[in-house]
Design a protein around this motif. Structure first.
Motif, PDB file in Angstrom:
ATOM      1  N   ILE A   1       0.844  -1.194   0.000  1.00 25.15           N
ATOM      2  CA  ILE A   1       0.000   0.000   0.000  1.00 25.15           C
ATOM      3  C   ILE A   1       0.883   1.248   0.000  1.00 25.15           C
ATOM      4  N   PRO A   2       0.804   2.071  -1.052  1.00 23.23           N
ATOM      5  CA  PRO A   2       1.623   3.297  -1.115  1.00 23.23           C
ATOM      6  C   PRO A   2       0.986   4.422  -0.322  1.00 23.23           C
ATOM      7  N   MET A   3       1.805   5.383   0.071  1.00 28.05           N
ATOM      8  CA  MET A   3       1.296   6.606   0.669  1.00 28.05           C
ATOM      9  C   MET A   3       0.592   7.431  -0.410  1.00 28.05           C
TER      10      MET A   3
ATOM     11  N   HIS B   1       8.325   7.414   5.353  1.00 33.74           N
ATOM     12  CA  HIS B   1       7.521   6.241   5.030  1.00 33.74           C
ATOM     13  C   HIS B   1       6.874   6.397   3.660  1.00 33.74           C
ATOM     14  N   VAL B   2       7.070   5.394   2.774  1.00 30.72           N
ATOM     15  CA  VAL B   2       6.530   5.496   1.422  1.00 30.72           C
ATOM     16  C   VAL B   2       5.617   4.320   1.065  1.00 30.72           C
ATOM     17  N   LEU B   3       5.873   3.122   1.613  1.00 29.91           N
ATOM     18  CA  LEU B   3       5.074   1.934   1.300  1.00 29.91           C
ATOM     19  C   LEU B   3       4.869   1.101   2.552  1.00 29.91           C
ATOM     20  N   THR B   4       3.686   0.495   2.653  1.00 31.45           N
ATOM     21  CA  THR B   4       3.416  -0.460   3.731  1.00 31.45           C
ATOM     22  C   THR B   4       3.167  -1.822   3.108  1.00 31.45           C
ATOM     23  N   ILE B   5       3.909  -2.828   3.548  1.00 28.88           N
ATOM     24  CA  ILE B   5       3.777  -4.189   3.043  1.00 28.88           C
ATOM     25  C   ILE B   5       3.000  -4.999   4.065  1.00 28.88           C
ATOM     26  N   LEU B   6       1.909  -5.628   3.627  1.00 29.14           N
ATOM     27  CA  LEU B   6       1.094  -6.475   4.505  1.00 29.14           C
ATOM     28  C   LEU B   6       1.375  -7.941   4.199  1.00 29.14           C
ATOM     29  N   ARG B   7       1.639  -8.704   5.264  1.00 28.93           N
ATOM     30  CA  ARG B   7       1.852 -10.144   5.067  1.00 28.93           C
ATOM     31  C   ARG B   7       0.895 -10.927   5.951  1.00 28.93           C
TER      32      ARG B   7
END
Length: 619
Positions: free
Chosen positions: A601-603, A613-619
């Motif tokens: 998910i990008p900002m 912070h530029v990207l959030t990675i969900l696992r």
């Protein structure tokens, strides 16, 4: 899955065989084939290969995108086949072999795209003045009006200079010399020749003096000649005199040549096109309005719409343009589609939020790309509804013979710029209303549309063993965040390589976004692949097609297999020099193993500093 050798053999077979390949080069993500006959390539079968992410035909090349292992596949191909490896310069030169019309539209589009913010801003001031005049809140004879009118009209009067600068940058020529060439056509001494009653000549050659203010075709033609002339002069001139010799000869040659040849020729072209459009509208206004409104969304999707704007601008300088008002019907049809889906999707909060925002931005700013790409193309049943609605309004606008004389985006605030205003309002209102009703009745079901966050949640619900873990990726660059879909390269914009975000850099330094390892550093130093300690794979690709610079203007500060810490300097690059060579520095930041995670998910678009912070990675 095939091994690298099998994959290479399969690709060679589907591009038409070894004998159909003139040369093959590769960049960080794709094989770039220069083919003898593109018709022999089976692009559909190539796309169906599991290891192939996508296939793109661009700039005279067939580009087969296979991601991080492209170097190994290229090596296997070159081992087994007698194919010229060429060079990156060959790849660059192959761009010139693309179809004539493709090159023309690419040239025009690349010239006008950087000017759009200025054109839109000046046009909006024109619209503001029109509203203030209608409301009698400003005196058109007063100094305040004169200042504001100058602020909005200056760009259009000196448009040839701006077009010349932008075109030269696109072609890799000196933009300031280009500006001087264009300015020569606007100099008062030259423009005074228009009113001269005697024979006007240059060195005995008859000269057709004309006003080049607000025109674009003459300077576009001139820049297409100036760029190769400058390159030739640089090759033949000694270094000791090159500083002044190249620019002096360029100006001496191009200003008279433009006034004698390109100017009149460009004027004939633009006049002929304008007359053809006028003839078409005079012959059958209804049919013409329908056809133009139907074609406009398709032209936008193909990305050649900016190639039409020189025609529109020239029409404006000749008393008013009839094309842009008709295209407004297509624009308001798209806005109506979004509003209709907003009314229909009562139970889907995410969709209502999306369509409400899209409707608002469309009405207030004339920006409909989120509607076109995020809604209409995503749900194909909306396409015929959009075209029908646009055609209805386009026919009405053509019948009312609506015209416009200044460049504006098609929003509610720019309505006063169109004349007759009532006819324009009836046309765009019909498109908007028809699209709203059709979308509300026949549009896609709101419950079928889920946001990415909902998909991630649903994945967890279907598999309770999935543990929600977030990884935050820091920005490797300072600049402006842009959505991935706005990147001018389909390999990145359609997420074929993986999800991510784009950055328009304002500082030419790439930093490590996390603690990890360098897994790939391309020889031309325009791209670097990293893997974090948590296993997140990131590709940082500096610029679009910058592989063709062969490492010029880039400097690497790390090597492959280097261990890096967050914030370590990886690569430096010269933004201005790259842009002067004619390349965009838009930098995609791609999570290449997106499939291993629930989501990336990008900002939201904004100005960002390296390390934020530029990207959030969900696992």
């Amino acid at each position: 899955m095939m091994n690298n050798k099998e994959l290479g053999e399969k690709i060679i077979d589907l591009v038409g065989g070894e004998k159909n390949v003139n040369s093959l080069i590769h960049c960080a993500t794709r094989l770039r084939f220069n083919l003898k006959n593109f018709d022999k390539a089976n692009k559909s079968a190539l796309s169906d290969i599991p290891d192939v992410l996508t296939v793109v035909e661009k700039g005279g090349q067939l580009q087969v995108v296979i991601g991080n292992k492209v170097g190994k596949v290229h090596t296997e191909i070159m081992k087994s086949h007698n194919i010229s490896s060429g060079s990156e310069q060959d790849g660059k030169n192959s761009e010139k072999k693309a179809g004539l019309m493709a090159n023309v539209f690419e040239y025009i589009s690349g010239t006008f795209t950087p000017l759009i913010p200025a054109l839109a801003g000046a046009g909006m001031i024109k619209a503001l003045l029109a509203v203030l005049t209608i409301l009698n809140w400003i005196n058109v004879e007063g100094s305040t009006y004169a200042v504001l009118n100058g602020a909005s009209s200056g760009l259009f009067y000196f448009l040839p200079i701006f077009v010349g600068v932008s075109a030269a940058r696109k072609l890799g020529a000196n933009p300031y010399v280009a500006g001087v060439i264009a300015a020569g056509l606007l100099d008062p001494n030259f423009t005074a020749l228009i009113e001269s009653t005697g024979d006007t000549t240059f060195m005995g050659i008859p000269l057709i003096a004309a006003s080049y203010s607000t025109t674009v075709f003459p300077i576009l033609i001139a820049m297409a000649v100036y760029a190769p002339l400058e390159r030739w002069l640089k090759r033949i001139s000694p270094d000791t005199i090159q500083l002044f010799f190249v620019s002096m000869i360029s100006i001496l040659v191009m200003v008279p040549l433009t006034a004698l040849v390109f100017g009149p020729f460009g004027e004939y072209i633009s006049s002929g096109i304008g007359s053809a459009v006028a003839f078409m509208l005079d012959t059958s206004a209804i049919l013409s309005g329908i056809l133009i409104a139907l074609a406009w969304p398709i032209i936008v999707i193909l990305g050649v719409h900016w190639g039409i704007f020189p025609i529109i601008l020239d029409n404006m300088s000749r008393g008013g343009d009839m094309i842009k008002p008709i295209t407004a019907a297509a624009v308001f049809a798209q806005i109506g589609i979004a509003f209709g889906i907003f009314l229909r999707a009562r139970k889907n909060k995410e969709l209502r939020s999306l369509t409400f925002a899209a409707t608002t931005s469309g009405l207030l700013a004339g920006v409909t790309e989120p509607i076109l790409y995020g809604l209409i193309l995503r749900y194909k049943r909306l396409i015929p509804l959009t075209l029908i609605s646009g055609a209805i309004g386009g026919a009405m606008i053509a019948v009312f013979d609506v015209k416009i004389s200044t460049f504006v985006f098609n929003s509610i605030f720019t309505i006063p710029n169109y004349t007759p205003t009532l006819g324009y309002v009836i046309g765009i209102g019909s498109s908007f209303l028809a699209a709203t009703v059709l979308a509300f009745i026949f549009g896609t079901e709101g419950k079928k549309i889920k946001s990415e966050d909902e998909n991630a949640v649903n994945a967890q619900e279907e598999n309770p063993s999935i543990e929600s873990v977030k990884f935050d990726i820091q920005s490797p660059l300072k600049g402006e965040l842009i959505p991935l879909e706005e990147i001018d390269d389909p390999v990145f914009s359609n997420a074929s390589m993986g999800k991510g975000v784009g950055i328009e850099p304002i500082e030419g330094v790439v930093y490590s976004p996390f603690n990890g390892k360098v897994v790939t550093l391309f020889p031309t130093k325009h791209a670097i692949g990293l893997v974090s300690e948590d296993g997140v794979e990131v590709l940082i690709h500096i610029g679009i097609d910058t592989v063709q610079l062969e490492g010029k203007h880039f400097e690497a500060h790390v090597a492959t297999d280097a261990i890096v810490k967050k914030g370590d300097k990886l690569i430096t690059f010269d933004i201005q020099a790259i842009q002067d060579e004619g390349y965009k520095t838009t930098t995609p930041i791609i999570i290449t193993n997106t499939k291993d995670y629930l989501d990336a998910i990008p900002m939201n678009p904004k100005q960002i500093n390296a390390g934020e912070h530029v990207l959030t990675i969900l696992r």
